[in-house]
Design a protein around this motif. Structure first.
Motif, mmCIF file in Angstrom:
data_model
loop_
_atom_site.group_PDB
_atom_site.id
_atom_site.type_symbol
_atom_site.label_atom_id
_atom_site.label_comp_id
_atom_site.label_asym_id
_atom_site.label_seq_id
_atom_site.Cartn_x
_atom_site.Cartn_y
_atom_site.Cartn_z
ATOM 1 N N GLU A 38 0.839 -1.199 0.000
ATOM 2 C CA GLU A 38 0.000 0.000 0.000
ATOM 3 C C GLU A 38 0.873 1.246 0.000
ATOM 4 O OE1 GLU A 38 -2.891 -0.123 3.090
ATOM 5 O OE2 GLU A 38 -3.534 -2.177 2.631
ATOM 6 N N HIS A 39 0.279 2.364 -0.415
ATOM 7 C CA HIS A 39 0.988 3.643 -0.499
ATOM 8 C C HIS A 39 0.258 4.679 0.359
ATOM 9 C CE1 HIS A 39 2.137 1.356 -4.059
ATOM 10 N NE2 HIS A 39 3.229 2.093 -4.144
ATOM 11 N N PRO A 40 0.418 4.589 1.670
ATOM 12 C CA PRO A 40 -0.306 5.508 2.563
ATOM 13 C C PRO A 40 0.275 6.918 2.521
ATOM 14 C CG PRO A 40 1.199 4.158 3.830
ATOM 15 C CD PRO A 40 1.278 3.648 2.423
ATOM 16 N N ALA A 41 -0.559 7.890 2.826
ATOM 17 C CA ALA A 41 -0.105 9.283 2.870
ATOM 18 C C ALA A 41 0.824 9.525 4.046
ATOM 19 C CB ALA A 41 -1.299 10.225 2.935
ATOM 20 N N THR A 42 0.668 8.718 5.089
ATOM 21 C CA THR A 42 1.534 8.827 6.264
ATOM 22 C C THR A 42 2.362 7.565 6.403
ATOM 23 O OG1 THR A 42 -0.113 10.195 7.389
ATOM 24 C CG2 THR A 42 1.611 9.202 8.751
ATOM 25 N N VAL A 43 3.679 7.685 6.255
ATOM 26 C CA VAL A 43 4.585 6.540 6.374
ATOM 27 C C VAL A 43 5.002 6.414 7.831
ATOM 28 C CG1 VAL A 43 6.763 5.534 5.622
ATOM 29 C CG2 VAL A 43 5.410 6.910 4.027
ATOM 30 N N GLU A 44 4.648 5.304 8.446
ATOM 31 C CA GLU A 44 4.921 5.114 9.869
ATOM 32 C C GLU A 44 5.972 4.050 10.145
ATOM 33 O OE1 GLU A 44 1.148 4.276 11.579
ATOM 34 O OE2 GLU A 44 0.471 6.358 11.513
ATOM 35 N N SER A 45 6.165 3.129 9.201
ATOM 36 C CA SER A 45 7.131 2.053 9.459
ATOM 37 C C SER A 45 7.856 1.707 8.175
ATOM 38 C CB SER A 45 6.410 0.805 9.998
ATOM 39 O OG SER A 45 5.455 0.341 9.066
ATOM 40 N N THR A 46 9.127 2.032 8.117
ATOM 41 C CA THR A 46 9.993 1.648 7.022
ATOM 42 C C THR A 46 11.433 1.820 7.478
ATOM 43 O OG1 THR A 46 10.590 2.032 4.712
ATOM 44 C CG2 THR A 46 10.040 3.957 6.015
ATOM 45 N N GLU A 102 20.467 16.430 8.554
ATOM 46 C CA GLU A 102 19.315 16.621 9.429
ATOM 47 C C GLU A 102 18.603 15.293 9.598
ATOM 48 O OE1 GLU A 102 15.048 18.959 9.235
ATOM 49 O OE2 GLU A 102 16.751 19.747 8.114
ATOM 50 N N ILE A 103 18.124 15.038 10.761
ATOM 51 C CA ILE A 103 17.447 13.777 11.047
ATOM 52 C C ILE A 103 16.094 14.074 11.669
ATOM 53 C CG2 ILE A 103 17.521 11.620 12.345
ATOM 54 C CD1 ILE A 103 20.571 11.839 12.234
ATOM 55 N N CYS A 104 15.055 13.524 11.076
ATOM 56 C CA CYS A 104 13.709 13.679 11.618
ATOM 57 C C CYS A 104 13.154 12.290 11.919
ATOM 58 C CB CYS A 104 12.796 14.407 10.633
ATOM 59 S SG CYS A 104 13.372 16.049 10.190
ATOM 60 N N SER A 105 12.202 12.234 12.753
ATOM 61 C CA SER A 105 11.633 10.946 13.157
ATOM 62 C C SER A 105 10.340 10.674 12.397
ATOM 63 C CB SER A 105 11.365 10.937 14.658
ATOM 64 O OG SER A 105 10.467 11.980 15.000
ATOM 65 N N LEU A 106 10.018 9.392 12.268
ATOM 66 C CA LEU A 106 8.743 8.972 11.695
ATOM 67 C C LEU A 106 7.624 9.290 12.695
ATOM 68 C CD1 LEU A 106 9.826 5.538 10.207
ATOM 69 C CD2 LEU A 106 9.505 7.683 8.983
ATOM 70 N N PRO A 107 6.384 9.442 12.239
ATOM 71 C CA PRO A 107 5.895 9.266 10.864
ATOM 72 C C PRO A 107 6.218 10.448 9.948
ATOM 73 C CG PRO A 107 4.091 9.932 12.293
ATOM 74 C CD PRO A 107 5.281 9.743 13.185
ATOM 75 N N VAL A 108 6.179 10.161 8.631
ATOM 76 C CA VAL A 108 6.444 11.168 7.606
ATOM 77 C C VAL A 108 5.205 11.319 6.735
ATOM 78 C CG1 VAL A 108 7.886 11.765 5.640
ATOM 79 C CG2 VAL A 108 8.890 10.613 7.606
ATOM 80 N N GLN A 109 4.848 12.542 6.453
ATOM 81 C CA GLN A 109 3.680 12.832 5.631
ATOM 82 C C GLN A 109 4.121 13.012 4.173
ATOM 83 O OE1 GLN A 109 0.787 12.803 7.313
ATOM 84 N NE2 GLN A 109 -0.518 13.035 5.497
ATOM 85 N N ILE A 110 3.556 12.203 3.262
ATOM 86 C CA ILE A 110 3.864 12.303 1.833
ATOM 87 C C ILE A 110 2.837 13.223 1.168
ATOM 88 C CG2 ILE A 110 4.193 11.026 -0.308
ATOM 89 C CD1 ILE A 110 6.223 10.333 1.808
ATOM 90 N N PRO A 111 3.266 14.200 0.378
ATOM 91 C CA PRO A 111 2.310 15.096 -0.294
ATOM 92 C C PRO A 111 1.369 14.333 -1.226
ATOM 93 C CG PRO A 111 4.548 15.962 -0.437
ATOM 94 C CD PRO A 111 4.667 14.575 0.098
ATOM 95 N N VAL A 112 0.092 14.632 -1.116
ATOM 96 C CA VAL A 112 -0.932 13.960 -1.923
ATOM 97 C C VAL A 112 -1.698 14.996 -2.733
ATOM 98 C CG1 VAL A 112 -2.993 12.503 -1.885
ATOM 99 C CG2 VAL A 112 -1.182 12.118 -0.216
#
Length: 452
Positions: free
Chosen positions: A262-270, A311-321
């Protein structure tokens, strides 16, 4: 990493010969053949009109140039530059021209798909195939060049004909269980033919070489269905991308689904999300020299810290839709591109309503490996034919590369701001062909980096 000088090209017509020795480019009505290693011009041919399509023969001895507006095809020889061939389809017109696998026959499709004409360069014989269907992918050759599968439309029904390419005799002819066949594709081992219906119905059919229906797969009904189909290099998996923004993986033993991506708008686990970030300089005094805008990749990681990242950011990440317009045909939604790596280890996908992101899946773990989020829509991506390395472009002046070891963005160092619209890997050499609107250049990878 090194770059060549810039050369002219038209209509993205630039192809490396199958043996990897020559680079053919079209500039309006001229065909230029260069030596790949030196980029020196070896041959220069002049066609009768602007070239619409160009293609190498399988043995790299001939080049086909099609001029669709005039219904003409010209063939040029590298071994005998004075020899040439001209095929004129006349008033019946021409919409497609291609080589057969043996490199000695040309298949021309006439306007309105009335017929396919098979021209022999050796005997000058002509054969005709009736009722070819106008669809997304209506013709496909097996990997070994032995068979050709052709989609046909007769009496408002879909059929598939399988021809033997040696003498073009009909091997099998059978009706398919489709409402409106959209495409067909042989498995790499040539044992199975995948046939899929139009986007109005989710249906994929698997046929054997003798025309037996092996299996039918349908994930759902009453909604837009299949958008893309791709076999894995090993023929073990069939990936099906659909308008519901999912990829389903079918196995070659039971022809059942074994995984769903699946291709969710919010990536929480990768494992990793790579994001292209534009860093703009702070407002400076007039005495401060101007600083160029830098584009870097920052890695967004769940629990892994890499020392070289800015720069390091933490999950979740929001993918532009981007929300598609429901009032327009062919909505920009669903998985339109599927590409397996040559080692069968990774699958790269693109979901059209998340146009700035490429998703990389691990086929051994059947899980998401990485997400590459760009600042602009991804125009093209392609796997290295020898290594698990993905190259992509977004129409700007940069080339992006991903491998299991990380991701990098490289500025193309050419004058005038060379914008990369498309790219192609060399079939065997460690190089890339970068195509702009009217220019091209070659990118050479460092051998030491490859070994590492």
């Amino acid at each position: 990493m090194n770059f060549s000088e810039v050369f002219k090209q038209s209509n993205q017509l630039c192809k490396v010969s199958p043996d990897g020795k020559y680079l053919a480019t079209c500039v309006q009505y001229r065909l230029v053949v260069r030596d790949v290693s030196t980029l020196q011009i070896m041959h220069l041919y002049t066609c009768l009109d602007q070239i619409s399509h160009m293609e190498w023969s399988s043995d790299s001895l001939f080049i086909l140039c099609a001029m669709y507006k005039r219904g003409l095809v010209q063939v040029w020889s590298l071994e005998q530059p004075d020899w040439h061939c001209k095929i004129d389809e006349g008033s019946i017109g021409l919409v497609s021209s291609r080589w057969s696998p043996d490199g000695r026959h040309i298949l021309n499709t006439t306007e309105f798909h009335l017929r396919i004409t098979v021209w022999s360069l050796c005997t000058k014989a002509v054969s005709y195939i009736k009722y070819p269907k106008a669809c997304q992918k209506g013709i496909d050759f097996s990997r070994d060049g032995s068979y050709m599968a052709l989609a046909e439309r007769r009496d408002c029904k879909d059929f598939v004909s399988i021809f033997v390419c040696d003498d073009w005799h009909l091997l099998r002819h059978f009706e398919t269980e489709t409402q409106d066949l959209a495409g067909l594709e042989w498995s790499p081992n040539g044992c199975v033919l995948a046939v899929w219906d139009s986007c109005l119905e989710y249906k994929v059919l698997l046929y054997s070489l003798d025309g037996r229906l092996l299996s039918t797969y349908s994930a759902y009904e009453w909604s837009l269905g299949v958008k893309s189909v791709s076999w894995s290099p090993s023929s073990q998996f069939l990936a099906i991308g659909s308008y519901d923004e999912k990829v389903r993986i079918i196995n070659h033993i039971t022809w059942k689904k074994i995984a769903q991506f699946e291709h969710p708008a919010t990536v929480e686990s990768t494992k990793t999300v790579y994001k292209e970030v534009e860093r703009r300089p702070a407002v400076a005094h007039s005495s401060t020299p101007r600083v160029n805008v830098l584009t870097n990749f920052v890695s967004l990681i769940n629990s892994l810290l890499l020392p070289h990242l800015d720069e390091i950011c933490s999950l979740p990440v929001q993918i532009p839709v981007v929300k598609p317009d429901p009032d327009r045909a062919n909505p920009k939604i669903g998985v339109s591109v599927l590409a397996f790596s040559s080692d069968n280890h990774y699958l790269a996908t693109k979901n059209d309503n998340m146009a700035s992101a490429v998703w990389v899946w691990n086929m051994q773990k059947m899980s998401l490996e990485a997400v590459l989020e760009q600042t602009s829509a991804v125009r093209c991506f392609q796997w290295d034919p020898r290594h698990p390395r993905l190259a992509l472009c977004t129409g700007n002046t940069k080339l992006y590369l991903w491998s299991p070891g990380g991701c990098v963005a490289v500025q193309v160092p050419t004058e005038g701001g060379f914008q990369v619209h498309s790219l192609n890997w060399h079939c065997s050499d460690n190089s890339l062909i970068l195509l702009g609107k009217e220019q091209l250049c070659l990118c050479y990878m460092e051998t030491d980096e490859e070994d590492k």
